[in-house]
Scaffold this motif. Sequence first.
Motif, PDB file in Angstrom:
ATOM      1  N   VAL A 186     -74.427 -78.627 -25.124  1.00 34.64           N
ATOM      2  CA  VAL A 186     -75.055 -79.385 -24.238  1.00 34.64           C
ATOM      3  C   VAL A 186     -73.627 -79.226 -23.227  1.00 34.64           C
ATOM      4  N   LEU A 187     -73.779 -79.104 -21.890  1.00 36.01           N
ATOM      5  CA  LEU A 187     -72.705 -78.848 -20.825  1.00 36.01           C
ATOM      6  C   LEU A 187     -72.989 -80.008 -19.654  1.00 36.01           C
ATOM      7  N   ARG A 188     -72.497 -81.321 -19.725  1.00 30.12           N
ATOM      8  CA  ARG A 188     -72.498 -82.262 -17.861  1.00 30.12           C
ATOM      9  C   ARG A 188     -71.629 -81.510 -17.500  1.00 30.12           C
ATOM     10  N   GLY A 189     -72.060 -81.617 -16.153  1.00 31.44           N
ATOM     11  CA  GLY A 189     -71.001 -80.986 -14.456  1.00 31.44           C
ATOM     12  C   GLY A 189     -71.930 -81.612 -13.704  1.00 31.44           C
ATOM     13  N   THR A 190     -71.218 -81.431 -11.793  1.00 29.78           N
ATOM     14  CA  THR A 190     -71.897 -81.344 -11.245  1.00 29.78           C
ATOM     15  C   THR A 190     -71.395 -79.857 -10.554  1.00 29.78           C
ATOM     16  N   ALA A 191     -73.135 -80.331  -9.826  1.00 27.02           N
ATOM     17  CA  ALA A 191     -73.957 -79.258  -9.377  1.00 27.02           C
ATOM     18  C   ALA A 191     -73.704 -78.744  -8.059  1.00 27.02           C
ATOM     19  N   ARG A 192     -73.274 -77.699  -7.074  1.00 27.29           N
ATOM     20  CA  ARG A 192     -73.317 -77.882  -6.090  1.00 27.29           C
ATOM     21  C   ARG A 192     -74.048 -76.695  -5.544  1.00 27.29           C
ATOM     22  N   VAL A 193     -74.826 -76.634  -4.060  1.00 27.73           N
ATOM     23  CA  VAL A 193     -75.345 -75.248  -3.528  1.00 27.73           C
ATOM     24  C   VAL A 193     -74.332 -74.550  -2.363  1.00 27.73           C
ATOM     25  N   LEU A 194     -74.231 -73.688  -2.779  1.00 27.65           N
ATOM     26  CA  LEU A 194     -73.283 -73.081  -2.632  1.00 27.65           C
ATOM     27  C   LEU A 194     -73.641 -72.516  -0.832  1.00 27.65           C
ATOM     28  N   GLU A 195     -72.684 -72.515   0.036  1.00 30.55           N
ATOM     29  CA  GLU A 195     -72.918 -72.603   1.685  1.00 30.55           C
ATOM     30  C   GLU A 195     -72.212 -71.241   2.384  1.00 30.55           C
ATOM     31  N   GLN A 196     -70.829 -71.155   1.999  1.00 28.40           N
ATOM     32  CA  GLN A 196     -69.830 -70.325   2.717  1.00 28.40           C
ATOM     33  C   GLN A 196     -70.491 -69.075   1.937  1.00 28.40           C
ATOM     34  N   SER A 197     -70.080 -68.051   2.652  1.00 33.20           N
ATOM     35  CA  SER A 197     -71.252 -66.779   2.989  1.00 33.20           C
ATOM     36  C   SER A 197     -70.162 -65.995   1.976  1.00 33.20           C
ATOM     37  N   ALA A 198     -69.235 -66.146   1.818  1.00 28.40           N
ATOM     38  CA  ALA A 198     -68.072 -65.373   0.702  1.00 28.40           C
ATOM     39  C   ALA A 198     -68.268 -66.221  -0.878  1.00 28.40           C
ATOM     40  N   GLU A 199     -68.395 -67.505  -0.203  1.00 33.04           N
ATOM     41  CA  GLU A 199     -69.201 -67.600  -1.873  1.00 33.04           C
ATOM     42  C   GLU A 199     -70.762 -67.043  -2.310  1.00 33.04           C
ATOM     43  N   ILE A 200     -70.951 -67.156  -1.674  1.00 31.55           N
ATOM     44  CA  ILE A 200     -73.077 -66.895  -2.001  1.00 31.55           C
ATOM     45  C   ILE A 200     -72.697 -65.251  -2.338  1.00 31.55           C
ATOM     46  N   ALA A 201     -71.548 -64.186  -1.402  1.00 32.86           N
ATOM     47  CA  ALA A 201     -71.493 -62.760  -1.831  1.00 32.86           C
ATOM     48  C   ALA A 201     -71.116 -63.113  -3.036  1.00 32.86           C
ATOM     49  N   ALA A 202     -69.932 -63.399  -3.317  1.00 35.69           N
ATOM     50  CA  ALA A 202     -69.430 -63.836  -4.931  1.00 35.69           C
ATOM     51  C   ALA A 202     -69.724 -64.062  -5.741  1.00 35.69           C
ATOM     52  N   ALA A 203     -71.585 -64.509  -5.747  1.00 33.47           N
ATOM     53  CA  ALA A 203     -72.298 -64.794  -6.607  1.00 33.47           C
ATOM     54  C   ALA A 203     -73.237 -63.767  -6.518  1.00 33.47           C
ATOM     55  N   GLU A 204     -73.743 -63.187  -5.321  1.00 31.03           N
ATOM     56  CA  GLU A 204     -74.428 -62.197  -5.734  1.00 31.03           C
ATOM     57  C   GLU A 204     -73.917 -60.838  -7.038  1.00 31.03           C
ATOM     58  N   VAL A 205     -72.616 -61.276  -6.568  1.00 32.14           N
ATOM     59  CA  VAL A 205     -72.031 -59.583  -8.024  1.00 32.14           C
ATOM     60  C   VAL A 205     -72.570 -60.328  -8.661  1.00 32.14           C
ATOM     61  N   LEU A 206     -72.567 -61.373  -9.038  1.00 35.72           N
ATOM     62  CA  LEU A 206     -72.657 -61.569 -10.567  1.00 35.72           C
ATOM     63  C   LEU A 206     -73.592 -61.101 -11.806  1.00 35.72           C
ATOM     64  N   GLY A 207     -74.692 -60.446 -10.299  1.00 36.70           N
ATOM     65  CA  GLY A 207     -76.147 -60.323 -11.119  1.00 36.70           C
ATOM     66  C   GLY A 207     -77.227 -60.680 -10.975  1.00 36.70           C
ATOM     67  N   LEU A 208     -77.187 -62.326 -11.046  1.00 34.82           N
ATOM     68  CA  LEU A 208     -78.463 -62.649 -11.258  1.00 34.82           C
ATOM     69  C   LEU A 208     -79.062 -63.085 -11.239  1.00 34.82           C
ATOM     70  N   LYS A 209     -80.447 -62.401 -11.689  1.00 36.86           N
ATOM     71  CA  LYS A 209     -81.375 -62.148 -11.710  1.00 36.86           C
ATOM     72  C   LYS A 209     -82.421 -63.190 -12.540  1.00 36.86           C
ATOM     73  N   SER A 210     -83.340 -63.408 -11.133  1.00 41.23           N
ATOM     74  CA  SER A 210     -84.441 -64.515 -11.103  1.00 41.23           C
ATOM     75  C   SER A 210     -85.681 -64.003 -12.642  1.00 41.23           C
ATOM     76  N   TRP A 211     -86.038 -64.630 -13.297  1.00 42.63           N
ATOM     77  CA  TRP A 211     -87.177 -63.768 -14.226  1.00 42.63           C
ATOM     78  C   TRP A 211     -89.036 -63.263 -13.717  1.00 42.63           C
TER      79      TRP A 211
END
Length: 144
Positions: free
Chosen positions: A88-113
């Motif tokens: 169990v992980l407790r944490g703080t969620a944040r929607v990525l809004e900056q284009s550089a953050e989104i681009a960095a997240a996109e290279v992680l390969g997270l695909k929708s089921w």
Amino acid sequence: MMFEHADGNPILNLDDEQSWKLIEGTKHGRLVVTVAGEPDIFPVNYVVSGRILFIRTAPGNKLAELTINPRVLFETDGILSDEAWSVVLRGTARVLEQSAEIAAAEVLGLKSWVPTLKDFYVEIEPTSLSGRHFQFGEQAEREI
């Protein structure tokens, strides 16, 4: 067995390293959000990078609720024939809004089921982590 238990105890509290190893080796879990005292839970797939969790989502309850109250819980687990674990992980969620953050997240390969558009990336920065490992067996008899 994944982990050695001391003194035959069937429950082992995991340290952070053990817990992260399990989180990083799994790709599905549950995200719990709470708004106005009402909890909601969503199955999610995720990826970890730098000990930060990333999920993708579409507009809807999950996105709205974590925007209103960014304090979230995330849980993932595994069950085998003779052992199980839960983190169990407790944490703080944040929607990525900056284009550089989104681009960095996109290279992680997270695909929708499922084949739906999920245009929003969310990062969850941990504030605490706990994990337990369980060895299966017969319930002990109560001593009289």
